[in-house]
Scaffold this active site. Structure first.
Site, mmCIF file in Angstrom:
data_model
loop_
_atom_site.group_PDB
_atom_site.id
_atom_site.type_symbol
_atom_site.label_atom_id
_atom_site.label_comp_id
_atom_site.label_asym_id
_atom_site.label_seq_id
_atom_site.Cartn_x
_atom_site.Cartn_y
_atom_site.Cartn_z
ATOM 1 N N LYS A 144 43.869 25.422 -3.692
ATOM 2 C CA LYS A 144 43.875 24.032 -3.197
ATOM 3 C C LYS A 144 43.644 23.040 -4.349
ATOM 4 C CE LYS A 144 40.398 24.740 -0.387
ATOM 5 N NZ LYS A 144 40.112 26.169 -0.701
ATOM 6 N N ARG A 165 36.489 21.047 6.987
ATOM 7 C CA ARG A 165 36.149 22.465 6.940
ATOM 8 C C ARG A 165 35.708 22.983 8.304
ATOM 9 N NH1 ARG A 165 35.865 23.348 1.279
ATOM 10 N NH2 ARG A 165 34.521 25.081 0.821
ATOM 11 N N ARG A 167 38.016 32.534 -12.175
ATOM 12 C CA ARG A 167 38.208 31.101 -12.448
ATOM 13 C C ARG A 167 37.235 30.627 -13.519
ATOM 14 N NH1 ARG A 167 38.028 27.397 -7.514
ATOM 15 N NH2 ARG A 167 36.389 28.856 -6.980
ATOM 16 N N ARG A 220 31.789 28.853 -12.221
ATOM 17 C CA ARG A 220 31.029 28.218 -11.139
ATOM 18 C C ARG A 220 29.972 29.179 -10.620
ATOM 19 N NH1 ARG A 220 35.113 25.486 -6.905
ATOM 20 N NH2 ARG A 220 33.812 26.624 -5.427
ATOM 21 N N ARG A 235 31.573 33.232 1.282
ATOM 22 C CA ARG A 235 32.432 32.050 1.497
ATOM 23 C C ARG A 235 33.648 32.427 2.337
ATOM 24 N NH1 ARG A 235 33.137 30.601 -4.535
ATOM 25 N NH2 ARG A 235 34.787 29.223 -3.816
HETATM 26 P P1 AP5 Z 1 41.596 26.899 -7.134
HETATM 27 O O1 AP5 Z 1 42.736 25.953 -7.204
HETATM 28 O O2 AP5 Z 1 40.315 26.487 -7.781
HETATM 29 O O3 AP5 Z 1 41.342 27.330 -5.608
HETATM 30 P P2 AP5 Z 1 40.644 26.535 -4.433
HETATM 31 O O4 AP5 Z 1 41.388 26.835 -3.200
HETATM 32 O O5 AP5 Z 1 40.449 25.086 -4.801
HETATM 33 O O6 AP5 Z 1 39.257 27.306 -4.429
HETATM 34 P P3 AP5 Z 1 37.772 26.829 -4.293
HETATM 35 O O7 AP5 Z 1 36.934 28.038 -4.553
HETATM 36 O O8 AP5 Z 1 37.483 25.605 -5.144
HETATM 37 O O9 AP5 Z 1 37.701 26.457 -2.819
HETATM 38 P P4 AP5 Z 1 36.491 26.354 -1.972
HETATM 39 O O10 AP5 Z 1 37.108 25.729 -0.790
HETATM 40 O O11 AP5 Z 1 35.697 27.570 -1.731
HETATM 41 O O12 AP5 Z 1 35.483 25.469 -2.870
HETATM 42 P P5 AP5 Z 1 34.997 23.953 -2.757
HETATM 43 O O13 AP5 Z 1 34.787 23.480 -4.128
HETATM 44 O O14 AP5 Z 1 35.843 23.186 -1.812
HETATM 45 O O15 AP5 Z 1 42.086 28.309 -7.733
HETATM 46 C C1 AP5 Z 1 41.189 29.402 -7.903
HETATM 47 C C2 AP5 Z 1 41.567 30.178 -9.166
HETATM 48 O O16 AP5 Z 1 42.840 30.804 -8.976
HETATM 49 C C3 AP5 Z 1 41.707 29.302 -10.430
HETATM 50 O O17 AP5 Z 1 41.216 30.011 -11.522
HETATM 51 C C4 AP5 Z 1 43.220 29.072 -10.567
HETATM 52 O O18 AP5 Z 1 43.609 28.931 -11.918
HETATM 53 C C5 AP5 Z 1 43.793 30.353 -9.938
HETATM 54 N N1 AP5 Z 1 45.052 30.116 -9.222
HETATM 55 C C6 AP5 Z 1 45.367 29.045 -8.434
HETATM 56 N N2 AP5 Z 1 46.600 29.180 -7.909
HETATM 57 C C7 AP5 Z 1 47.069 30.397 -8.355
HETATM 58 C C8 AP5 Z 1 48.293 31.113 -8.153
HETATM 59 N N3 AP5 Z 1 49.274 30.606 -7.368
HETATM 60 N N4 AP5 Z 1 48.424 32.305 -8.757
HETATM 61 C C9 AP5 Z 1 47.422 32.826 -9.532
HETATM 62 N N5 AP5 Z 1 46.258 32.180 -9.772
HETATM 63 C C10 AP5 Z 1 46.073 30.969 -9.176
HETATM 64 O O19 AP5 Z 1 33.589 24.165 -2.008
HETATM 65 C C11 AP5 Z 1 32.482 24.752 -2.648
HETATM 66 C C12 AP5 Z 1 31.271 24.669 -1.731
HETATM 67 O O20 AP5 Z 1 30.939 23.274 -1.466
HETATM 68 C C13 AP5 Z 1 31.453 25.294 -0.338
HETATM 69 O O21 AP5 Z 1 31.172 26.680 -0.335
HETATM 70 C C14 AP5 Z 1 30.450 24.477 0.498
HETATM 71 O O22 AP5 Z 1 29.145 24.924 0.291
HETATM 72 C C15 AP5 Z 1 30.575 23.075 -0.099
HETATM 73 N N6 AP5 Z 1 31.607 22.248 0.564
HETATM 74 C C16 AP5 Z 1 32.724 21.708 -0.003
HETATM 75 N N7 AP5 Z 1 33.433 20.994 0.891
HETATM 76 C C17 AP5 Z 1 32.743 21.099 2.071
HETATM 77 C C18 AP5 Z 1 32.987 20.583 3.367
HETATM 78 N N8 AP5 Z 1 34.079 19.844 3.654
HETATM 79 N N9 AP5 Z 1 32.100 20.884 4.355
HETATM 80 C C19 AP5 Z 1 30.981 21.630 4.087
HETATM 81 N N10 AP5 Z 1 30.694 22.151 2.865
HETATM 82 C C20 AP5 Z 1 31.574 21.868 1.862
#
Ligand code: AP5
Length: 214
Positions: A13, A88, A127, A160, A171
């Site tokens: 994402k 979410r 990552r 991270r 997660r």
């Molecule tokens: P990346 O693009 O970083 O993936 P992502 O989907 O953004 O993954 P996240 O882990 O950031 O998502 P998340 O939803 O768990 O975390 P968030 O920060 O929102 O890609 C991942 C890796 O793969 C990278 O190294 C990239 O280079 C590689 N890659 C990408 N595309 C690829 C491809 N096509 N092929 C190969 N490799 C690829 O949330 C973190 C925490 O914050 C949550 O656990 C929660 O505690 C809190 N939080 C955040 N938002 C909320 C909310 N709305 N409500 C409640 N809690 C929240």
């Protein structure tokens, strides 16, 4: 353009949101990034959120909704926005609908990036991010030119805190219980596009752009 990117942790994402927000000239709103900045700064929100994030649990809806409402009022959202990691939960999605209805700015589309769980663990644990400029890499799929060093600004890359195998597993469980129901929520509204996230990063971007044109 007003978009939501859905998908499990590590689906890509954030990677796609950076590209698409540049392509469309809209604001990229990552609730995860906003929370991490607050944790680093030690703000009251950051102090409250940190424990949930470290355990791989969701931060309570009320905190997130207040944070998003504030962010949506920033001037850079006037031309549109792309949500990455929000909503979410169903209550978050309903709150977003109410906020956007009040502004008469309904969502255009929701894109779900589909990736199976077994691929996600490797994506998340490999990552690496740049604490200085926010650039993102993957040790295997998108490595920096020099190991551990940001291509864009030369800073030392970091992992991270919630990208350990154990926390990623949690997660993923939380995603399936609390976030996956949003797929049907947006399907029923006729807003959902589904994209195969197992392709290369460039191919996923192309597929999303084609789905948005279609
Ligand atoms: P990346 O693009 O970083 O993936 P992502 O989907 O953004 O993954 P996240 O882990 O950031 O998502 P998340 O939803 O768990 O975390 P968030 O920060 O929102 O890609 C991942 C890796 O793969 C990278 O190294 C990239 O280079 C590689 N890659 C990408 N595309 C690829 C491809 N096509 N092929 C190969 N490799 C690829 O949330 C973190 C925490 O914050 C949550 O656990 C929660 O505690 C809190 N939080 C955040 N938002 C909320 C909310 N709305 N409500 C409640 N809690 C929240």
């Amino acid at each position: 353009m007003r978009l939501v990117l859905l998908g499990p942790p590590g689906a890509g994402k954030g990677t796609q949101a950076k590209r698409l927000s540049q392509h469309f000239g809209v604001a990229h709103i990552s609730t995860g990034d906003i929370l991490r900045v607050n944790v680093r700064q030690g703000s009251p929100l950051g102090k409250e959120a940190a424990g949930y994030m470290d355990r791989g649990e969701l931060v309570p809806d009320a905190l997130i909704i207040r944070m998003v409402e504030e962010r949506l009022h920033a001037p850079d959202c006037q031309k549109g926005f792309l949500f990455d990691g929000f909503p979410r939960t169903i209550p978050q999605a309903e709150a977003l609908d109410a906020l956007l209805d009040a502004q008469r700015q309904p969502l255009d589309r929701t894109v779900n990036i589909v990736v199976p769980d077994e691929v996600l663990v490797e994506r998340a644990t490999g990552r690496r991010t740049c604490p200085a400029c926010g650039a993102m890499f993957h040790i295997r799929f998108d490595p920096p030119r020099q190991a551990g060093i940001c291509d864009q600004c030369g800073a030392q890359l970091v992992q991270r805190q919630d990208d350990t195998e154990e926390t990623v597993g949690n997660r993923l469980r939380v995603y399936h219980q609390q976030t996956a129901p949003l797929i049907d929520y947006y399907r029923r509204k006729g807003l959902l596009a589904e994209v195969d996230g197992r392709q290369t990063i460039d191919a996923v971007e192309e597929t999303i752009l084609a789905a948005l044109r279609g």
